[in-house]
Scaffold this active site. Structure first.
Site, PDB file in Angstrom:
ATOM      1  N   HIS A 150      58.363  11.506   5.698  1.00 22.31           N
ATOM      2  CA  HIS A 150      59.022  11.131   4.451  1.00 22.31           C
ATOM      3  C   HIS A 150      60.002   9.994   4.680  1.00 22.31           C
ATOM      4  O   HIS A 150      60.578   9.861   5.755  1.00 22.31           O
ATOM      5  CB  HIS A 150      59.757  12.338   3.856  1.00 22.31           C
ATOM      6  CG  HIS A 150      60.162  12.135   2.430  1.00 22.31           C
ATOM      7  ND1 HIS A 150      61.342  11.539   2.075  1.00 22.31           N
ATOM      8  CD2 HIS A 150      59.527  12.453   1.266  1.00 22.31           C
ATOM      9  CE1 HIS A 150      61.424  11.487   0.746  1.00 22.31           C
ATOM     10  NE2 HIS A 150      60.339  12.033   0.249  1.00 22.31           N
TER      11      HIS A 150
ATOM     12  N   HIS B 270      63.382  10.381   6.391  1.00 24.51           N
ATOM     13  CA  HIS B 270      63.565  10.451   7.841  1.00 24.51           C
ATOM     14  C   HIS B 270      63.781   9.074   8.461  1.00 24.51           C
ATOM     15  O   HIS B 270      63.991   8.965   9.670  1.00 24.51           O
ATOM     16  CB  HIS B 270      62.341  11.094   8.502  1.00 24.51           C
ATOM     17  CG  HIS B 270      62.224  12.565   8.229  1.00 24.51           C
ATOM     18  ND1 HIS B 270      61.385  13.070   7.278  1.00 24.51           N
ATOM     19  CD2 HIS B 270      62.857  13.625   8.787  1.00 24.51           C
ATOM     20  CE1 HIS B 270      61.499  14.391   7.252  1.00 24.51           C
ATOM     21  NE2 HIS B 270      62.375  14.752   8.152  1.00 24.51           N
TER      22      HIS B 270
ATOM     23  N   LYS C 157      53.621  17.795   7.352  1.00 28.09           N
ATOM     24  CA  LYS C 157      54.075  17.061   6.175  1.00 28.09           C
ATOM     25  C   LYS C 157      54.163  15.590   6.545  1.00 28.09           C
ATOM     26  O   LYS C 157      54.558  15.253   7.661  1.00 28.09           O
ATOM     27  CB  LYS C 157      55.443  17.560   5.702  1.00 28.09           C
ATOM     28  CG  LYS C 157      55.434  18.985   5.188  1.00 28.09           C
ATOM     29  CD  LYS C 157      56.809  19.396   4.708  1.00 28.09           C
ATOM     30  CE  LYS C 157      56.823  20.849   4.249  1.00 28.09           C
ATOM     31  NZ  LYS C 157      58.173  21.283   3.815  1.00 28.09           N
TER      32      LYS C 157
END
Length: 609
Positions: A171, A174, A168
């Site tokens: 983001h 984070h 992933k």
């Protein structure tokens, strides 16, 4: 009796004329924090005057930067020591008996406010000449090591932070873990610790079954090579949509992951490939953020220790069975409810893997501290984890620490779309590049690589806005505020540093030395800047003890303010040679501190902008 600025100056003892500092310097022990030496010396005098211990007196002393005094004691605080009598009269008595020396040269007793808001203070003045010489010589001696400490010398500190999920994109959520964790690692190193940075990846679970099956349907080798993380994420989203329409697809994903757990090498090879590709992409973002990890770990690497963990839990009689056959640890007596450690089908949960991970970390590294950097939403979970480690009677359980942080609210592009972190960083870079090319910021002709410079400034704006907020509080992401060139911003700190570098270039023919006439640096503007430089070691100690980066950021903004004030009013060129040398040393010392502070927060200090 004299009228003061904000109240009535009851009594002012004559200023003590300090001795020649060169004599004192020969006999002084080199200190890591000059201001702490002065504070301790003041506490010792107050202890002799009052009869209280040095520790008690030190607790009364606060810093004061009003241009005349360096320390203060609020007499109302004497009530904390259960001292009887009128505090104002006690203050007068202390002042009458105070013994001035070559460190503390003056004291004033003053009332501020009226009526119920009336407060009495003792204000103390230091030997400016001695403080200036001690502080600047310390910086000159230690250079980039100024402010370092042996507080954690010989200790091994493991810092786990960032921890994105494999396959992933990184983001924006984070960001805080990464920035705060990097700061904590940097400052522990500065304080003498041997640190280990660990990225504990979300790299195990049924979602990898979904991803593998999704890749079989939607995957493209070409896209995987070109942009692996975004392609894998796109596949994952599509696979989840298939699950909504076809329940058997999720069952197949569970079977796929079960085969992975059982060691099916073909399926594990696919998983390893996705994991390695993801890490390689993450490292590009980490390099951009000046973040390095010593270890890439993950849930997949601790599964082999889970049987031992479950056996230990049973051995300690901590396991109970639920009505559906699941296993849990009952923590209700500690107001932590229950923690499931195994599902009825035999599958383990996050907390089981985290117990195994903690044990493996201690067995491998024998840490003195294990710091987990994660959001405040994890507070309850981390309390459960640490309580279980304690109940399992691991002697190192108390060495595990959770450093939490609040949310970033409204983090999106200027158009308002939800984003991944690299999009935020790219947009921040582009904003700064626009300003550079429009010549609204810095001197374009002096910048060798405008795009790279813009990227560094853009990263500075993001990092500084994040760390300026109190760690435990939520804050709102604000493009307009964080990209301003003035105020409490990364642009302002970078500009201040670049200005000082430019000054050093222009004064290259002036000798940089600590053998200067310090009497030339006790005017108020110079001395206020020296005070800020002298504060740096204690600011670092406060920051590491509280794990609070905003303490350092607040200090850096104050330092930058006094640098700007001094830069405007204190000329280095076309002044007397001795004055030029003294002021160059002062500005060089300030830049050394600012440079180190920027590095600690993860920012690359710019020489030109």
């Amino acid at each position: 009796m004299c009228v003061g600025r904000e109240g009535i100056l009851f009594f002012s003892r004559p200023r003590h004329h300090a001795a020649d500092t060169s004599v004192l310097m020969d006999n002084l022990k080199a200190s890591k924090c000059v201001l702490s030496d002065f504070r301790d010396h003041l506490a010792a005098i107050l202890s002799n005057v009052s009869g209280f211990s040095m520790s008690q007196c030190s607790g009364l002393i606060e810093d004061r930067y009003d241009g005349q005094h360096e320390f203060s004691v609020a007499l109302q605080k004497l009530r904390m020591l259960k001292l009887q009598g009128d505090v104002l009269e006690i203050g007068k008595q202390w002042l009458e008996n105070f013994v001035f020396d070559d460190w503390i040269t003056g004291c004033d007793l003053e009332i501020i406010g009226e009526g119920k808001k009336e407060r009495s203070y003792l204000f103390f003045s230091c030997n400016r000449l001695l403080l200036a010489e001690l502080a600047l010589k310390r910086v000159f001696l230690e250079k980039e090591n100024y402010g370092a400490s042996s507080l954690f010398e010989g200790q091994k500190v493991l810092v786990e932070f960032s921890s994105p999920n494999i396959a992933k994109p990184f983001h924006a959520g984070h960001l805080r873990s990464t920035i705060i964790g990097n700061f904590i690692n940097n400052i522990y190193k500065k304080m003498g610790a041997n640190t280990i940075t660990m990225n504990y990846l979300g790299d195990w679970g049924m979602q990898f079954g979904l991803l593998a099956l999704g890749y079989e349907r939607f995957g493209s080798e070409e896209e995987l090579s070109r942009n692996p993380i975004y392609h894998l994420f796109d596949i994952y989203v599509k696979a989840n949509k298939v699950c909504e329409e076809d329940s058997t697809f999720r069952d197949s994903a569970r079977e796929y992951f079960k085969a992975m757990e059982e060691g099916d090498e073909g399926k594990l090879a696919s998983w390893r490939r996705f994991r390695e590709l993801s890490i390689r992409e993450y490292e590009k973002t980490y390099d951009r953020l000046n973040v390095k990890f010593d270890v890439y770990s993950g849930e997949s690497q601790v599964c082999d220790g889970i049987p031992e963990v479950l056996d230990l839990l049973k051995e300690k009689n901590l396991i109970e069975e639920s009505s559906n056959g699941g296993l849990f640890v009952n923590l209700k007596k500690y107001k932590l409810n229950v923690a499931m450690v195994q599902k009825s089908d035999g599958a383990t949960l996050y907390i089981t893997r985290d117990i195994s991970a903690a044990k493996k970390r201690y067995d491998t590294y024998k840490f003195d501290k294990c710091i987990y950097v994660s959001a405040s939403q994890q507070d309850y979970y981390m309390q459960q984890l640490f309580k279980i480690l304690e109940l399992m009677e691991f002697p190192w359980a108390s060495k595990c620490i959770h450093i939490n942080y609040g949310l970033v609210l409204g983090m999106s592009t200027r158009k308002g779309t939800a984003v991944f972190l690299d999009q935020i960083l790219n947009e921040s870079r582009d904003i700064m590049l626009e300003k550079i090319l429009e010549n609204k910021m810095g001197k374009l002709e002096e910048i060798e690589d405008p795009k790279k410079t813009a990227d560094i400034i853009g990263l500075s704006t993001v990092i500084v806005q994040d760390l300026s907020a109190h760690r435990a509080r939520d804050y709102s992401f604000d493009w307009k505020r964080m990209t301003r060139s003035e105020g409490s911003t990364g642009v302002y700190l970078q500009y201040t540093h670049a200005r000082l570098c430019s000054l050093e270039d222009k004064t290259s023919d002036i000798t940089l030395t600590d053998q200067i006439d310090y009497k030339l640096l006790i005017d108020n503007t110079s001395f206020q800047l020296i005070l800020q430089i002298a504060r740096y070691p204690s600011v670092l100690l406060n920051s590491v003890n509280s794990h609070e980066p905003s303490i350092l950021l607040t200090y850096l903004f104050t330092l930058a303010h006094w640098i700007s004030t001094a830069h405007t009013s204190l000329k280095v060129l076309r002044v007397e040679p001795e004055l030029a040398k003294a002021r160059k040393t002062l500005f060089w010392s300030a830049r050394t501190v600012l440079h180190d502070g920027l590095k600690l927060i993860g920012v690359t200090p710019l020489i030109r902008m």
